[in-house]
Design a protein around this motif. Structure first.
Motif, mmCIF file in Angstrom:
data_model
loop_
_atom_site.group_PDB
_atom_site.id
_atom_site.type_symbol
_atom_site.label_atom_id
_atom_site.label_comp_id
_atom_site.label_asym_id
_atom_site.label_seq_id
_atom_site.Cartn_x
_atom_site.Cartn_y
_atom_site.Cartn_z
ATOM 1 N N LEU A 329 0.818 -1.205 0.000
ATOM 2 C CA LEU A 329 0.000 0.000 0.000
ATOM 3 C C LEU A 329 0.856 1.262 0.000
ATOM 4 C CD1 LEU A 329 -2.790 -1.079 2.525
ATOM 5 C CD2 LEU A 329 -3.043 -0.728 0.069
ATOM 6 N N TRP A 330 2.068 1.150 0.536
ATOM 7 C CA TRP A 330 2.958 2.312 0.575
ATOM 8 C C TRP A 330 3.788 2.443 -0.699
ATOM 9 C CZ3 TRP A 330 1.818 5.815 3.925
ATOM 10 C CH2 TRP A 330 1.146 5.451 5.093
ATOM 11 N N GLU A 331 4.024 1.334 -1.382
ATOM 12 C CA GLU A 331 4.793 1.393 -2.627
ATOM 13 C C GLU A 331 4.095 2.287 -3.647
ATOM 14 O OE1 GLU A 331 5.216 -2.685 -3.675
ATOM 15 O OE2 GLU A 331 6.816 -3.057 -2.205
ATOM 16 N N TRP A 332 2.755 2.263 -3.637
ATOM 17 C CA TRP A 332 2.002 3.126 -4.539
ATOM 18 C C TRP A 332 2.261 4.605 -4.243
ATOM 19 C CZ3 TRP A 332 -0.691 2.058 -8.852
ATOM 20 C CH2 TRP A 332 -1.572 3.024 -9.343
ATOM 21 N N GLU A 333 2.637 4.892 -2.989
ATOM 22 C CA GLU A 333 2.931 6.261 -2.569
ATOM 23 C C GLU A 333 4.416 6.596 -2.714
ATOM 24 O OE1 GLU A 333 0.558 8.435 -1.479
ATOM 25 O OE2 GLU A 333 -0.935 6.909 -1.913
ATOM 26 N N GLY A 334 5.205 5.653 -3.247
ATOM 27 C CA GLY A 334 6.631 5.895 -3.453
ATOM 28 C C GLY A 334 7.504 5.575 -2.258
ATOM 29 N N VAL A 335 6.954 4.854 -1.275
ATOM 30 C CA VAL A 335 7.717 4.459 -0.086
ATOM 31 C C VAL A 335 7.951 2.950 -0.163
ATOM 32 C CG1 VAL A 335 7.760 4.380 2.437
ATOM 33 C CG2 VAL A 335 6.643 6.295 1.262
ATOM 34 N N ASP A 336 9.214 2.530 -0.343
ATOM 35 C CA ASP A 336 9.483 1.096 -0.423
ATOM 36 C C ASP A 336 9.615 0.503 0.978
ATOM 37 O OD1 ASP A 336 12.098 1.603 0.507
ATOM 38 O OD2 ASP A 336 12.932 1.649 -1.514
ATOM 39 N N LEU A 337 9.731 -0.836 1.058
ATOM 40 C CA LEU A 337 9.740 -1.508 2.354
ATOM 41 C C LEU A 337 10.940 -1.103 3.199
ATOM 42 C CD1 LEU A 337 8.546 -3.451 4.353
ATOM 43 C CD2 LEU A 337 9.525 -5.361 3.064
ATOM 44 N N THR A 338 12.081 -0.860 2.581
ATOM 45 C CA THR A 338 13.266 -0.424 3.328
ATOM 46 C C THR A 338 13.006 0.908 4.027
ATOM 47 O OG1 THR A 338 14.780 -1.594 1.841
ATOM 48 C CG2 THR A 338 15.706 0.218 3.138
ATOM 49 N N GLN A 339 12.414 1.846 3.305
ATOM 50 C CA GLN A 339 12.081 3.140 3.900
ATOM 51 C C GLN A 339 10.998 2.997 4.969
ATOM 52 O OE1 GLN A 339 11.140 4.742 -0.031
ATOM 53 N NE2 GLN A 339 12.657 6.348 0.274
ATOM 54 N N LEU A 340 10.017 2.146 4.700
ATOM 55 C CA LEU A 340 8.929 1.939 5.654
ATOM 56 C C LEU A 340 9.451 1.373 6.964
ATOM 57 C CD1 LEU A 340 5.851 2.008 6.130
ATOM 58 C CD2 LEU A 340 5.753 -0.317 5.191
ATOM 59 N N LEU A 341 10.340 0.387 6.886
ATOM 60 C CA LEU A 341 10.931 -0.197 8.090
ATOM 61 C C LEU A 341 11.720 0.841 8.879
ATOM 62 C CD1 LEU A 341 12.060 -3.586 6.558
ATOM 63 C CD2 LEU A 341 10.489 -3.348 8.489
ATOM 64 N N ASP A 342 12.419 1.700 8.175
ATOM 65 C CA ASP A 342 13.180 2.761 8.838
ATOM 66 C C ASP A 342 12.239 3.665 9.635
ATOM 67 O OD1 ASP A 342 15.549 4.348 9.373
ATOM 68 O OD2 ASP A 342 14.767 5.802 7.940
ATOM 69 N N LEU A 343 11.114 4.027 9.043
ATOM 70 C CA LEU A 343 10.148 4.893 9.719
ATOM 71 C C LEU A 343 9.518 4.194 10.926
ATOM 72 C CD1 LEU A 343 8.444 6.344 6.523
ATOM 73 C CD2 LEU A 343 9.863 7.626 8.146
ATOM 74 N N ILE A 344 9.212 2.901 10.787
ATOM 75 C CA ILE A 344 8.612 2.136 11.883
ATOM 76 C C ILE A 344 9.586 2.044 13.056
ATOM 77 C CG2 ILE A 344 7.824 -0.156 12.586
ATOM 78 C CD1 ILE A 344 6.814 -0.523 9.685
ATOM 79 N N ILE A 345 10.848 1.742 12.771
ATOM 80 C CA ILE A 345 11.846 1.574 13.828
ATOM 81 C C ILE A 345 12.120 2.902 14.529
ATOM 82 C CG2 ILE A 345 14.274 1.027 14.270
ATOM 83 C CD1 ILE A 345 13.999 -1.070 11.968
ATOM 84 N N GLN A 346 12.252 3.965 13.768
ATOM 85 C CA GLN A 346 12.503 5.270 14.379
ATOM 86 C C GLN A 346 11.316 5.689 15.248
ATOM 87 O OE1 GLN A 346 15.424 6.767 14.377
ATOM 88 N NE2 GLN A 346 16.171 5.056 13.131
ATOM 89 N N ASP A 347 10.105 5.348 14.821
ATOM 90 C CA ASP A 347 8.916 5.662 15.628
ATOM 91 C C ASP A 347 8.931 4.878 16.928
ATOM 92 O OD1 ASP A 347 6.190 6.906 15.831
ATOM 93 O OD2 ASP A 347 5.591 4.804 15.868
ATOM 94 N N GLY A 348 9.355 3.600 16.870
ATOM 95 C CA GLY A 348 9.429 2.785 18.081
ATOM 96 C C GLY A 348 10.461 3.309 19.064
ATOM 97 N N ILE A 349 11.602 3.728 18.554
ATOM 98 C CA ILE A 349 12.652 4.276 19.415
ATOM 99 C C ILE A 349 12.183 5.573 20.069
ATOM 100 C CG2 ILE A 349 14.962 5.316 19.406
ATOM 101 C CD1 ILE A 349 15.707 3.248 17.235
#
Length: 378
Positions: A329-349
């Motif tokens: 669902l994010w790839e359609w918005e130009g966010v690949d899984l690598t970028q998505l994981l980075d955002l998820i991890i930074q949010d958790g920290i």
């Protein structure tokens, strides 16, 4: 220095194998420059294991054999540092990590268990917190809260194990057939049935109780379109993804059609992006409102039902750790899984840092003031 991410997955859940697929994809796409992925597999018996082979799909062909070849481990804190530690005295090791990425699906993980485990040991972790995760898993509680908050949901009834058939029939009296019968605590389209009459309904309810002690019955929308939208918690507020229209061959998108026949989600090949501007905006706005209501963190997905006859949009359910982390669902918005994981991890920290600013205990020891005879010192 790389951030060391403990990827926890598997668990005692009927969605065990789906969790493995999500974890393999996540570990493969973590940025090698920024992160070190440390796999921690939880068996169907609830035992924790570690080993380099956990990053390979071929290792999971025989789960019993896999566990025999892995090292049993546990999680502990040593002088404030979270560690993954081997059990026993032979070939001891202790691997430090910085944050937990829970990749469980279903009960005993996604249902708040993983978040509670991390909370108890004061481990930084990604995704939603305990209460939000528990609500996301329990569809009965979730529907009650949605109803109280004024969100549109299809007419439903909640059935409990131990009730009589007469009680079930009374609860179903206000609903019209056909009905959707499903276990209240499951996902991945497991245990869901469409029934057209009372006899079939009673049989489906009894089968659904094999998965838990409460079951949902919902009025089936005949002219139905199923829509999905993901959300992401960021320092700048919530962001919503593109909207997907789910396609399937039968009346329901079941487990077999979703996952069998490929190591990857078979349904990915049938993605259909919603392009009706007004409906897309409606779904995305409702997604952001739900994110705020339930205080979702990391990435989550909201599933909707759209009645084409009445043009009514209904909230179906909330998924706090969606399959594949809803990366498609994010790839359609130009966010690949690598970028998505980075955002998820930074949010958790960041969530862990924010919790650290709150008072959770006192430095004083009240027991020092207690008289051994049983009375408090005066």
């Amino acid at each position: 220095m790389k951030i060391r991410v403990l990827c926890m997955f598997g668990g005692n859940s009927v969605e065990h194998e789906i969790s493995i697929l999500t974890a393999l994809s996540a570990m493969e796409h973590l940025s090698a420059e920024r992160y070190e992925a440390i796999p921690c597999y939880v068996s169907k018996q609830g035992e924790l294991y570690h080993g380099p082979m956990l990053k390979k799909l071929s290792a999971y062909r025989n789960l019993d054999d896999l566990c025999r070849r892995l090292k049993p481990v546990h999680v502990e804190r040593r002088y404030g540092q979270p560690m993954l530690v081997s059990n026993g005295s032979w070939h001891r090791f202790a691997i430090p990590f910085d944050v937990v990425l829970p990749l469980f699906h279903g009960v005993n993980g996604e249902d708040g268990s993983a978040a509670g485990f991390c909370r108890m040991l004061q481990l930084p972790f990604c995704e939603s917190d305990v209460l939000c995760s528990a609500i996301g898993q329990d569809k009965g509680v979730q529907k009650r809260l949605l109803q109280q908050a004024g969100f549109p949901i299809v007419p439903y009834a909640e059935l409990r194990e131990g009730e009589t058939q007469a009680q079930w029939e009374e609860k179903l009296a206000d609903l019209r057939y056909p009905l959707i019968i499903k276990p209240a605590m499951l996902g991945s389209s497991i245990g869901i049935e469409k029934v057209t009459d009372a006899d079939a309904g009673m049989a489906a309810i009894r089968r659904a109780f094999a998965y838990g002690d409460h079951v949902l019955a919902e009025t089936c929308i005949e002219d139905l379109r199923e829509l999905n939208c993901a959300l992401l918690h960021t320092p700048y507020g919530y962001q919503s993804s593109a909207v997907e229209e789910v396609t399937h061959q039968g009346d329901l998108l079941d487990y077999d059609e979703k996952y069998r026949g490929s190591s990857k989600n078979a349904a990915v090949k049938k993605r259909k992006w919603l392009k009706e501007g007004e409906l897309v905006v409606m779904v995305q706005r409702m997604t952001l409102a739900l994110a705020s209501l339930f205080e979702l963190r990391g990435v989550a997905r909201i599933d909707y039902l759209y009645d084409t006859a009445t043009k009514q949009l209904y909230v179906n359910e909330i998924n706090t750790i969606p399959g594949s982390l809803s990366s498609y669902l994010w790839e359609w918005e130009g966010v690949d899984l690598t970028q998505l994981l980075d955002l998820i991890i930074q949010d958790g920290i960041q969530a862990y840092r924010d919790r650290g600013k709150r008072i959770s205990s006192y430095s004083t020891n009240l027991l020092q003031e207690v008289d051994l005879t049983g009375g408090k010192k005066r």
